[in-house]
Scaffold this active site. Structure first.
Site, short mmCIF file in Angstrom:
data_model
loop_
_atom_site.label_atom_id
_atom_site.label_comp_id
_atom_site.label_asym_id
_atom_site.label_seq_id
_atom_site.Cartn_x
_atom_site.Cartn_y
_atom_site.Cartn_z
N ASP A 51 0.82 -1.20 0.00
CA ASP A 51 0.00 0.00 0.00
C ASP A 51 0.86 1.25 0.00
O ASP A 51 2.10 1.19 -0.04
CB ASP A 51 -1.06 -0.04 1.11
N LYS A 73 -3.55 3.20 -1.72
CA LYS A 73 -4.78 3.97 -1.68
C LYS A 73 -4.49 5.22 -0.86
O LYS A 73 -3.97 5.14 0.23
CB LYS A 73 -5.89 3.20 -0.98
N MET A 188 -5.81 9.46 10.70
CA MET A 188 -6.61 10.01 9.58
C MET A 188 -7.55 11.12 10.06
O MET A 188 -8.69 11.20 9.61
CB MET A 188 -7.44 8.88 8.91
#
Ligand SMILES: C[S@@+](CC[C@H](N)C(=O)[O-])C[C@H]1O[C@@H](n2cnc3c(N)ncnc32)[C@H](O)[C@@H]1O
Length: 270
Positions: A51, A73, A188
């Site tokens: 990733d 992503k 996040m």
């Protein structure tokens, strides 16, 4: 290191040999924090599907003969959907002996490792997890912030600031966290920082509660922004501070001033 001779293959269905999938945590960037088990698997992998948050020195450890697939992503720029990634791993495991799914931090901490493992189990493919150091612990540490402290914080919560739609429950209960956890570590969280700080203030957390935002944690180019619950959103706008980053909320952030001069420098970086 896993030798070629000991490479696992299993025959779960109809005699068809399937490979083995390893869900490997790459840690938060510094190659010195990568596990020996993970390194050994990269060195003998036939296929590595990684990733976006895996650092270049760790990618450089991959067997030069391996096929390397970037399934990275990033917010708003998904290169592959989760269903597509699941199918990709399954397809590779049906064609190769050793497939490594390499994920930033720890695969089971906001890494969707549980979803991938479930898809593989359902497809009859053997899978093993290799934990990694999660960003929520190592990134604050590299900024001189201990997430607990015996005289200041007896509890820490790791929480996502970016919840996907259609989850099993509506949203994170920020107000309950404000009352129940002395340190809050948000993954996040940068894009929703306004909402998160407003909820915590509404739950009676002090306006002076320290907040640290840390980007490129464990990398040589680490960026840290220190403020309070009432100032941090304006500071982000003023400085142009960008995601991805970890947010640490709580009095332990004050140790940054004391410890930042002795933070790890990532001695194994090239
Ligand atoms: C999808 S989550 C993956 C977390 C990962 N599985 C882990 O255990 O660390 C991605 C978030 O982790 C945090 N993160 C991961 N690596 C980081 C780093 N080196 N510096 C700062 N934040 C990081 C950021 O909040 C980022 O948005």
């Amino acid at each position: 290191m896993v030798s070629a001779a000991s490479r696992p293959t299993v025959q779960p269905q109809g005699g068809q040999p399937y490979g083995m999938v390893y869900l490997v945590g790459a840690g938060p960037g510094d190659p010195g924090l990568f596990t020996l088990r993970g390194k050994g698997l990269l060195e003998c992998a036939d296929v590595v599907i990684h990733d976006a948050l895996v650092s270049a020195p760790i990618l450089a450890m991959i067997n030069p003969q391996a096929t390397v697939i970037n399934a990275g992503k990033r917010r708003g720029r998904h290169s592959l959907g989760q269903e597509e990634i699941n199918q990709l791993i399954i397809d590779q495991a049906k064609a190769h002996a050793v497939v490594v799914r390499l994920k930033g931090g720890d695969p089971f901490v906001f890494g969707r490792g549980g979803e991938e493992m479930a898809a593989l189990v359902e497809a009859g493919i053997r899978v093993e997890v290799v934990p990694g150091i999660t960003a929520g612990v190592a990134v604050p540490a590299y900024a001189g912030i201990p997430v607990t402290h015996r005289s200041q914080s007896s509890s820490v919560t790791f929480v996502t600031g970016h919840e996907s739609a259609g989850k099993y429950r509506p949203r994170v209960n920020w107000r309950a966290l404000a009352q129940g956890s002395e340190t809050i570590v948000v993954y996040m969280g940068i894009h929703n920082l306004g909402t998160i700080t407003a909820e915590l203030l509404a739950a009676d957390l002090s306006a002076d509660t320290p907040v640290a935002l840390i980007r490129w944690g464990t990398y040589p180019q680490q960026e840290t922004l220190i403020g309070t619950l009432t100032t941090i959103v304006a500071q982000v706008a003023e400085t142009g501070f960008e995601a991805p980053a970890i947010a640490v909320i709580g009095s332990v952030v004050n140790w940054h001033k004391v410890f930042s001069h002795c933070r790890p420098t990532g001695t194994l970086w090239p």
